[in-house]
Motif scaffolding. Structure first.
Motif, mmCIF file in Angstrom:
data_model
loop_
_atom_site.group_PDB
_atom_site.id
_atom_site.type_symbol
_atom_site.label_atom_id
_atom_site.label_comp_id
_atom_site.label_asym_id
_atom_site.label_seq_id
_atom_site.Cartn_x
_atom_site.Cartn_y
_atom_site.Cartn_z
ATOM 1 N N PHE A 84 25.230 176.174 66.033
ATOM 2 C CA PHE A 84 25.722 177.028 64.959
ATOM 3 C C PHE A 84 26.900 176.394 64.216
ATOM 4 C CE2 PHE A 84 27.936 180.725 63.095
ATOM 5 C CZ PHE A 84 26.868 181.226 62.353
ATOM 6 N N THR A 85 27.526 175.411 64.822
ATOM 7 C CA THR A 85 28.667 174.678 64.226
ATOM 8 C C THR A 85 29.717 175.625 63.659
ATOM 9 O OG1 THR A 85 27.386 174.399 62.172
ATOM 10 C CG2 THR A 85 27.369 172.570 63.721
ATOM 11 N N MET A 86 30.185 176.549 64.512
ATOM 12 C CA MET A 86 31.182 177.507 64.083
ATOM 13 C C MET A 86 32.470 176.831 63.622
ATOM 14 S SD MET A 86 31.675 180.788 63.679
ATOM 15 C CE MET A 86 32.995 180.904 62.474
ATOM 16 N N HIS A 87 32.825 175.724 64.265
ATOM 17 C CA HIS A 87 34.045 175.015 63.879
ATOM 18 C C HIS A 87 33.949 174.531 62.439
ATOM 19 C CE1 HIS A 87 37.213 172.001 63.666
ATOM 20 N NE2 HIS A 87 37.712 172.466 64.799
ATOM 21 N N GLY A 88 32.821 173.916 62.089
ATOM 22 C CA GLY A 88 32.646 173.440 60.734
ATOM 23 C C GLY A 88 32.570 174.568 59.733
ATOM 24 N N LEU A 89 31.910 175.656 60.117
ATOM 25 C CA LEU A 89 31.780 176.812 59.236
ATOM 26 C C LEU A 89 33.143 177.419 58.952
ATOM 27 C CD1 LEU A 89 29.671 178.664 57.857
ATOM 28 C CD2 LEU A 89 29.691 180.047 59.942
ATOM 29 N N LEU A 90 34.011 177.391 59.931
ATOM 30 C CA LEU A 90 35.340 177.951 59.762
ATOM 31 C C LEU A 90 36.220 177.070 58.880
ATOM 32 C CD1 LEU A 90 37.495 180.070 60.685
ATOM 33 C CD2 LEU A 90 38.135 178.394 62.422
ATOM 34 N N VAL A 136 20.058 178.517 44.579
ATOM 35 C CA VAL A 136 20.938 178.492 45.749
ATOM 36 C C VAL A 136 21.715 177.179 45.800
ATOM 37 C CG1 VAL A 136 20.965 178.339 48.267
ATOM 38 C CG2 VAL A 136 19.626 180.120 47.153
ATOM 39 N N GLY A 137 23.033 177.298 45.926
ATOM 40 C CA GLY A 137 23.893 176.109 45.932
ATOM 41 C C GLY A 137 24.031 175.531 44.544
ATOM 42 N N HIS A 138 22.937 175.007 44.032
ATOM 43 C CA HIS A 138 22.828 174.470 42.677
ATOM 44 C C HIS A 138 21.341 174.237 42.429
ATOM 45 C CE1 HIS A 138 23.018 171.684 39.285
ATOM 46 N NE2 HIS A 138 24.256 172.118 39.078
ATOM 47 N N PRO A 139 20.846 174.487 41.195
ATOM 48 C CA PRO A 139 19.408 174.305 40.949
ATOM 49 C C PRO A 139 18.891 172.901 41.241
ATOM 50 C CG PRO A 139 20.400 175.584 39.184
ATOM 51 C CD PRO A 139 21.529 175.094 40.042
ATOM 52 N N LYS A 140 19.788 171.887 41.228
ATOM 53 C CA LYS A 140 19.339 170.515 41.436
ATOM 54 C C LYS A 140 19.633 169.993 42.845
ATOM 55 C CE LYS A 140 19.904 167.487 38.258
ATOM 56 N NZ LYS A 140 20.660 166.607 37.334
ATOM 57 N N LEU A 141 20.177 170.838 43.714
ATOM 58 C CA LEU A 141 20.398 170.448 45.108
ATOM 59 C C LEU A 141 19.186 170.870 45.928
ATOM 60 C CD1 LEU A 141 24.160 171.292 45.730
ATOM 61 C CD2 LEU A 141 23.098 169.025 45.547
ATOM 62 N N CYS A 142 18.619 169.935 46.646
ATOM 63 C CA CYS A 142 17.418 170.195 47.450
ATOM 64 C C CYS A 142 17.635 169.720 48.882
ATOM 65 C CB CYS A 142 16.211 169.461 46.853
ATOM 66 S SG CYS A 142 15.847 169.932 45.152
ATOM 67 N N GLU A 143 17.042 170.453 49.829
ATOM 68 C CA GLU A 143 17.206 170.137 51.253
ATOM 69 C C GLU A 143 18.688 169.924 51.574
ATOM 70 O OE1 GLU A 143 12.828 168.025 51.808
ATOM 71 O OE2 GLU A 143 14.586 166.769 51.468
ATOM 72 N N PHE A 144 19.467 170.820 50.996
ATOM 73 C CA PHE A 144 20.928 170.712 51.097
ATOM 74 C C PHE A 144 21.537 171.923 51.804
ATOM 75 C CE2 PHE A 144 25.302 170.782 49.456
ATOM 76 C CZ PHE A 144 25.656 169.447 49.596
ATOM 77 N N THR A 172 26.695 174.683 53.153
ATOM 78 C CA THR A 172 26.320 173.312 52.780
ATOM 79 C C THR A 172 26.129 172.418 53.996
ATOM 80 O OG1 THR A 172 28.654 172.723 52.511
ATOM 81 C CG2 THR A 172 27.485 173.494 50.549
ATOM 82 N N GLY A 173 26.668 172.833 55.152
ATOM 83 C CA GLY A 173 26.437 172.047 56.366
ATOM 84 C C GLY A 173 24.984 172.035 56.781
ATOM 85 N N GLY A 174 24.172 172.921 56.167
ATOM 86 C CA GLY A 174 22.756 172.941 56.463
ATOM 87 C C GLY A 174 22.029 171.676 56.055
ATOM 88 N N ARG A 175 22.685 170.842 55.248
ATOM 89 C CA ARG A 175 22.044 169.573 54.854
ATOM 90 C C ARG A 175 21.873 168.648 56.054
ATOM 91 N NH1 ARG A 175 27.364 169.405 53.331
ATOM 92 N NH2 ARG A 175 28.582 167.487 53.636
#
Length: 483
Positions: A233-239, A370-378, A466-469
């Motif tokens: 879940f990467t709570m540290h990064g999310l925080l 989501v995020g930006h129309p030109k951001l993919c798999e991000f 954005t960490g989902g990338r």
């Protein structure tokens, strides 16, 4: 003549009574008969002048009633050599005569009459007595306030609050909260980021109290915390991120209904205690135990209202819909929590599409933003699909799998349209992918939840962090709830 015995280790008879009990009033002469023949102590719970025939010990504080674990009055206790050897409650002539060894007690009275509940067992009272007179084994540091201190302001001053008033975590409230789980207070759940401070069930209970939770919410709070502490879940990064994101808590299973969670009208808004306080408890834990305070390690540029709380239940009332938890591997009718790293709500309004294909194309257009129309798999995304929108898919025979598949297909675009610099916009994917057909999300990156009111073609999209990338390093987490 009454012979008092003031210490429990002595021999004799103890009687617990209260004036407001009709049975106690009826057997008042029996108290005198016993006191004339045996060392006797009578504890009165509500009126120091009762009974009038025998001097009694004022137990309006209920300390002695608590110490003897009195459940009903009148209660007769026989002590010998410092140990309790017999007890009865209510009036039963045979039992009272057997325990005291006296005959002809209460002549003219009925042979039996039930008593009344002990004042020490009235709602809320027993917990207060446990906190006042019981042996509490709290490990958390206690803060003693002065007589004139304001509890709520003291919590503010010490930094325990998220900006809203918190419920002061008194001993009584913590005891009640701990009763919401079978887990031991000293059990360690894990280490809470960013400071990686260990947290026990007891400390979870304290923060749940401050958040305003009821005890029955504890299993959900504990499971949500366990999901948040999962490395995936990467709570540290999310925080620590500068983005908007925080944990979004989705609850599935019978427990959502049992504790009164909202999965319908306004389920993403205010007004429901369980929704509001479960998510808040998780955020307070991160703040108070982990040290994740805004402006310190919480570096969000703007943040979002979801950083107070973002928690709701999925609507599982439609048997044609596969709940999110089931889609993620939890058995049907099991209780589960899913944590998604997400932002606030992006509204989706489509009141004109009437076919599954039309609605798919329409949803895809909004999801591409989501995020930006030109951001993919991000980033990942969560789609909260309202019943009226789902009905369009259902009537077409589309289930969760088909809806997800068709949405992904509708969001595939030529790389030349989304690379950096395309259409005069600097943002975008790597120019090396110019000749590819590019997906907006990873195959597992779109989570769909059904919830909301029955009237209104207004669904919602929650952009993912954005960490989902980093596809294999940061993912939503689903956990089955244990009591």
């Amino acid at each position: 003549m009454t012979v008092d015995i003031s210490e429990r280790q002595q021999d004799g008879v103890f009687i617990f009574a209260k004036r407001e009990c009709e049975t106690c009033q009826m057997v008042e002469p029996v108290f005198g008969q016993i006191a004339d023949n045996l060392p006797t102590v009578i504890y009165t719970q509500d009126d120091p002048t009762f009974p009038s025939c025998v001097a009694a010990i004022d137990d309006t504080s209920l300390e002695s009633s608590f110490s003897f674990d009195i459940e009903a009055v009148p209660t007769l206790v026989r002590m010998k050599d410092g140990k309790e050897i017999a007890r009865t409650y209510g009036w039963n002539r045979h039992d009272w005569e057997t325990i005291t060894g006296l005959k002809a007690l209460g002549e003219g009275l009925p042979d039996m009459r039930p008593g009344c509940g002990s004042k020490s067992r009235e709602p809320g009272v027993h917990d207060a007595l446990r906190a006042r007179y019981g042996k509490l084994d709290y490990k958390s540091r206690q803060i003693r306030l002065g007589e004139w201190d304001d509890d709520i302001e003291a919590c503010f001053d010490r930094g325990f609050s998220d900006g809203l008033p918190v419920v002061p975590p008194t001993d009584v409230r913590i005891l009640r909260m701990l009763e919401g789980t079978t887990r031991k207070p000293d059990e360690i759940i894990g280490d809470v980021p960013p400071n990686l401070s260990p947290i026990t069930v007891e400390k979870v209970a304290i923060n749940a109290v401050m958040a305003g939770c009821r005890p029955e919410y504890m299993p959900v709070v504990l499971t949500a915390l366990e999901a948040a502490l999962d490395p995936l879940f990467t709570m540290h990064g999310l925080l620590c991120t500068t983005c908007f994101s925080g944990p979004i808590v989705v609850v599935n299973g019978p427990i959502a209904r049992e504790i009164g969670m909202n999965s319908g009208i306004n389920c993403l808004g205010q007004g429901n205690r369980a929704n509001a306080t479960i998510g808040r408890a998780l955020q307070l834990i991160i703040r108070n135990v982990g040290g994740g305070r805004p402006g310190e390690l919480d570096r969000a540029v703007l943040g979002g209202p979801g950083k107070y709380t973002f928690c709701f239940a999925e609507d599982e009332s439609d048997p044609t819909w596969m709940p999110l938890s089931v889609a993620r591997g939890i058995g049907r009718d099991k209780n589960a929590v899913t944590l998604f790293q997400g932002d606030g709500i992006q509204g989706f309004l489509d009141q004109r599409s009437r076919t599954a294909k039309e609605l798919t194309k329409s949803l895809a257009m909004s999801l591409l933003a989501v995020g930006h129309p030109k951001l993919c798999e991000f980033t990942n995304a969560m789609l909260v699909l309202v019943p009226e929108h789902y009905a369009i898919f259902r009537e077409a025979g589309w289930d969760r799998g088909r809806i997800t598949e068709e949405l992904h297909r509708a969001m595939v675009r030529p790389g030349k349209d989304v690379i950096q610099g395309a259409h005069g916009v600097g943002e975008g994917i790597d120019r090396k992918r110019v000749d590819e057909m590019v997906n907006k999300f990873w195959p597992e990156g779109l989570l769909i939840v059904q919830a909301g009111g029955q009237a209104g073609l207004f669904s919602a999209i929650c952009a993912g962090w954005t960490g989902g990338r980093f596809r294999n390093e940061s993912k939503p987490v689903t956990r089955e709830i244990t009591i």
